[in-house]
Design a protein around this motif. Sequence first.
Motif, mmCIF file in Angstrom:
data_model
loop_
_atom_site.group_PDB
_atom_site.id
_atom_site.type_symbol
_atom_site.label_atom_id
_atom_site.label_comp_id
_atom_site.label_asym_id
_atom_site.label_seq_id
_atom_site.Cartn_x
_atom_site.Cartn_y
_atom_site.Cartn_z
ATOM 1 N N VAL A 191 0.710 -1.302 0.071
ATOM 2 C CA VAL A 191 -0.058 0.082 0.045
ATOM 3 C C VAL A 191 0.932 1.133 -0.003
ATOM 4 C CG1 VAL A 191 -1.847 1.271 1.200
ATOM 5 C CG2 VAL A 191 -1.761 -1.300 1.074
ATOM 6 N N SER A 192 0.486 1.951 -0.976
ATOM 7 C CA SER A 192 1.448 3.472 -1.111
ATOM 8 C C SER A 192 1.007 4.413 0.111
ATOM 9 C CB SER A 192 1.202 3.786 -2.577
ATOM 10 O OG SER A 192 1.970 4.683 -2.682
ATOM 11 N N GLY A 193 2.048 4.922 0.693
ATOM 12 C CA GLY A 193 1.615 5.961 1.677
ATOM 13 C C GLY A 193 1.629 5.515 2.966
ATOM 14 N N ARG A 194 1.641 4.182 3.482
ATOM 15 C CA ARG A 194 1.653 3.859 4.522
ATOM 16 C C ARG A 194 2.767 3.972 5.484
ATOM 17 N NH1 ARG A 194 1.689 -2.608 7.150
ATOM 18 N NH2 ARG A 194 2.117 -1.792 9.104
ATOM 19 N N PHE A 195 3.847 3.886 4.740
ATOM 20 C CA PHE A 195 5.168 4.486 5.244
ATOM 21 C C PHE A 195 5.589 5.460 4.348
ATOM 22 C CE2 PHE A 195 5.253 -0.035 6.661
ATOM 23 C CZ PHE A 195 4.926 0.185 7.850
ATOM 24 N N ARG A 196 6.165 6.531 4.705
ATOM 25 C CA ARG A 196 6.883 7.592 4.079
ATOM 26 C C ARG A 196 8.180 7.754 4.208
ATOM 27 N NH1 ARG A 196 5.915 11.328 -0.088
ATOM 28 N NH2 ARG A 196 7.342 12.813 -0.076
ATOM 29 N N PHE A 197 8.967 7.284 3.400
ATOM 30 C CA PHE A 197 10.594 7.607 3.216
ATOM 31 C C PHE A 197 10.945 8.700 2.627
ATOM 32 C CE2 PHE A 197 11.907 2.603 3.363
ATOM 33 C CZ PHE A 197 10.963 2.373 4.433
ATOM 34 N N PRO A 198 12.236 9.244 2.861
ATOM 35 C CA PRO A 198 12.589 10.642 2.150
ATOM 36 C C PRO A 198 12.783 10.473 0.889
ATOM 37 C CG PRO A 198 14.322 9.708 3.716
ATOM 38 C CD PRO A 198 12.786 8.807 4.039
ATOM 39 N N ARG A 199 12.855 11.793 0.353
ATOM 40 C CA ARG A 199 13.407 11.801 -1.168
ATOM 41 C C ARG A 199 14.921 12.355 -1.175
ATOM 42 N NH1 ARG A 199 8.946 8.989 -0.430
ATOM 43 N NH2 ARG A 199 7.547 9.051 -2.362
ATOM 44 N N PRO A 200 16.061 11.767 -0.732
ATOM 45 C CA PRO A 200 17.208 12.455 -0.396
ATOM 46 C C PRO A 200 17.682 13.428 -1.409
ATOM 47 C CG PRO A 200 17.180 9.777 -0.389
ATOM 48 C CD PRO A 200 16.139 10.294 -0.934
ATOM 49 N N MET A 201 18.273 14.558 -0.893
ATOM 50 C CA MET A 201 18.969 15.502 -1.696
ATOM 51 C C MET A 201 17.923 16.196 -2.765
ATOM 52 S SD MET A 201 22.769 13.836 -2.243
ATOM 53 C CE MET A 201 23.477 15.143 -2.656
ATOM 54 N N THR A 202 16.571 15.947 -2.638
ATOM 55 C CA THR A 202 15.785 16.815 -3.655
ATOM 56 C C THR A 202 15.457 18.161 -3.216
ATOM 57 O OG1 THR A 202 13.855 15.601 -2.273
ATOM 58 C CG2 THR A 202 14.570 14.621 -4.563
ATOM 59 N N ASP A 203 15.653 18.542 -1.826
ATOM 60 C CA ASP A 203 15.376 19.738 -1.292
ATOM 61 C C ASP A 203 16.549 20.943 -1.426
ATOM 62 O OD1 ASP A 203 16.942 18.659 0.363
ATOM 63 O OD2 ASP A 203 15.918 19.102 2.156
ATOM 64 N N ARG A 204 17.349 20.405 -2.278
ATOM 65 C CA ARG A 204 18.466 21.398 -2.395
ATOM 66 C C ARG A 204 18.742 21.182 -4.049
ATOM 67 N NH1 ARG A 204 22.723 17.610 0.714
ATOM 68 N NH2 ARG A 204 20.903 16.768 1.717
ATOM 69 N N PRO A 205 19.413 22.454 -4.361
ATOM 70 C CA PRO A 205 19.785 22.375 -5.908
ATOM 71 C C PRO A 205 20.917 21.342 -6.144
ATOM 72 C CG PRO A 205 20.396 24.441 -4.949
ATOM 73 C CD PRO A 205 20.089 23.703 -4.051
ATOM 74 N N GLY A 206 20.936 21.073 -7.458
ATOM 75 C CA GLY A 206 22.030 20.088 -7.916
ATOM 76 C C GLY A 206 21.426 18.762 -8.461
ATOM 77 N N LYS A 254 14.952 14.583 -9.980
ATOM 78 C CA LYS A 254 16.122 14.958 -10.550
ATOM 79 C C LYS A 254 16.231 14.761 -12.190
ATOM 80 C CE LYS A 254 18.281 15.539 -6.772
ATOM 81 N NZ LYS A 254 19.299 15.631 -5.993
ATOM 82 N N CYS A 255 15.455 13.793 -12.591
ATOM 83 C CA CYS A 255 15.643 13.820 -14.216
ATOM 84 C C CYS A 255 15.106 15.072 -14.796
ATOM 85 C CB CYS A 255 14.814 12.420 -14.474
ATOM 86 S SG CYS A 255 15.863 11.112 -14.550
ATOM 87 N N ARG A 256 13.686 15.400 -14.135
ATOM 88 C CA ARG A 256 12.898 16.566 -14.523
ATOM 89 C C ARG A 256 14.020 17.887 -14.430
ATOM 90 N NH1 ARG A 256 9.141 17.639 -10.466
ATOM 91 N NH2 ARG A 256 7.650 16.370 -11.580
ATOM 92 N N ARG A 257 14.577 18.026 -13.257
ATOM 93 C CA ARG A 257 15.650 19.096 -13.274
ATOM 94 C C ARG A 257 16.732 19.050 -14.346
ATOM 95 N NH1 ARG A 257 17.802 19.299 -7.013
ATOM 96 N NH2 ARG A 257 15.592 19.689 -6.559
ATOM 97 N N ALA A 258 17.045 17.940 -14.553
ATOM 98 C CA ALA A 258 18.086 17.795 -15.468
ATOM 99 C C ALA A 258 17.582 18.147 -17.031
ATOM 100 C CB ALA A 258 18.958 16.655 -15.613
ATOM 101 N N LEU A 259 16.465 17.730 -17.080
ATOM 102 C CA LEU A 259 15.836 18.118 -18.522
ATOM 103 C C LEU A 259 15.469 19.649 -18.398
ATOM 104 C CD1 LEU A 259 13.003 15.622 -19.052
ATOM 105 C CD2 LEU A 259 15.143 15.808 -20.405
ATOM 106 N N ARG A 260 15.097 20.324 -17.318
ATOM 107 C CA ARG A 260 14.785 21.696 -17.336
ATOM 108 C C ARG A 260 16.231 22.434 -17.478
ATOM 109 N NH1 ARG A 260 9.951 22.443 -13.053
ATOM 110 N NH2 ARG A 260 8.439 21.310 -14.244
ATOM 111 N N GLU A 261 17.352 22.140 -16.678
ATOM 112 C CA GLU A 261 18.446 22.940 -16.775
ATOM 113 C C GLU A 261 19.224 22.778 -18.263
ATOM 114 O OE1 GLU A 261 20.678 21.750 -13.255
ATOM 115 O OE2 GLU A 261 19.120 22.767 -11.872
#
Length: 346
Positions: A191-206, A254-261
């Motif tokens: 079940v998606s959402g029962r546990f929420r793991f972090p999305r590492p390093m997405t809250d900063r540029p790069g 990160k892929c979206r960011r790479a396409l945009r950049e």
Amino acid sequence: MKVLGIESSCDETGIAIYDSEAGLLGDALYSQVDMHTEYGGVVPELASRDHIRRVLPLIRDVMAQAEVSREEIDAIAYTRGPGLIGALMVGSAIAKSIAFTWDVPVIGVHHMEGHLLAPMLEEAPPEFPFVALLVSGGHTQLVSVEGIGQYKLLGESVDDAAGEAFDKTAMMLGLDYPGGPRVAALAEQGVSGRFRFPRPMTDRPGLDFSFSGLKTFTLNTVQQHTVDGQIDEQTRADIARAFEDAVVDTLTIKCRRALRESGMKRLVIAGGVSANKRLREKLGEMAAGENAALYYARPAFCTDNGAMIAYAGCQRLLAGERDAPGIRPMPRWPLETLTPVTDGSR
Ligand code: ATP
Ligand code: MG
Ligand code: FE
């Protein structure tokens, strides 16, 4: 030009024949997973010995299947690196011996360039330039690709590769090696959402990644829900799902960011993890939202295979490249150090 390709960088022996005119003529794979499963990972010495046992019979099989005689083979391509040194030595020694005996040129191919070009074996292959996400057992990299051999590293994992994180998570969930497909299958029941793991390093540029923290998250969640050494089936599946969601989301951001950049409109994914169904779906949706196109290889050509080595080798051979005498395997070999193929690419 007909090229015999030999892949032996890790735990699968891959053989293929690629023809620059007619395309792929045949391919076969021998996977050693059953042998390594009881150790929970690849044992290098066992891998080398098994490549020795498998490679010649597999070459005979592929030549028979493709109905290609030795006189028709124009060149040999093999994986020069990166990978396990012993395993690479088997492929390189056999490639050079055959090339010497048959009096044809031989070329050592970069394993990750092989992965990166594998989608070229499909119908409607991508045109250059594109952004490539390489996601495999040993690599997680975003690369700007202007042409064959023209690679600029945009970002990479600072610790574990995505595939490695899948494999380690599998182990914590009591699943066999290689864990990626098994975690994905278990996540299907989760079940998606029962546990929420972090999305590492997405809250900063790069465009760098970090996946080792997710491992700790998995471990802690498994421990919290283990009672008397047991964890219930649904909880295991929910953890697998939380892990997969986190990896897929992180890669997508990160892929979206790479396409945009980069301003590019083509995204190519390659390597074992690019076989992941949820990753393909998520990236497909993201790409559509960016007016970009997504490309990947059939699942069998996402993981290690001979076809990608035959194809990549063929492109370089067509441009006149071949191994100088005394070329050695390269267990470590950065992708950005490759030279551009300027001529004859197809
Ligand atoms: P490298 O190419 O970096 O040297 P490798 O050759 O071991 O490493 P690949 O063969 O490209 O890696 O891919 C194997 C990895 O892909 C493993 O970590 C495996 O768990 C993962 N993998 C394969 N299929 C899937 C899937 N469906 N979902 C997630 N991961 C997967
Ligand atoms: Mg493998
Ligand atoms: Fe690989």
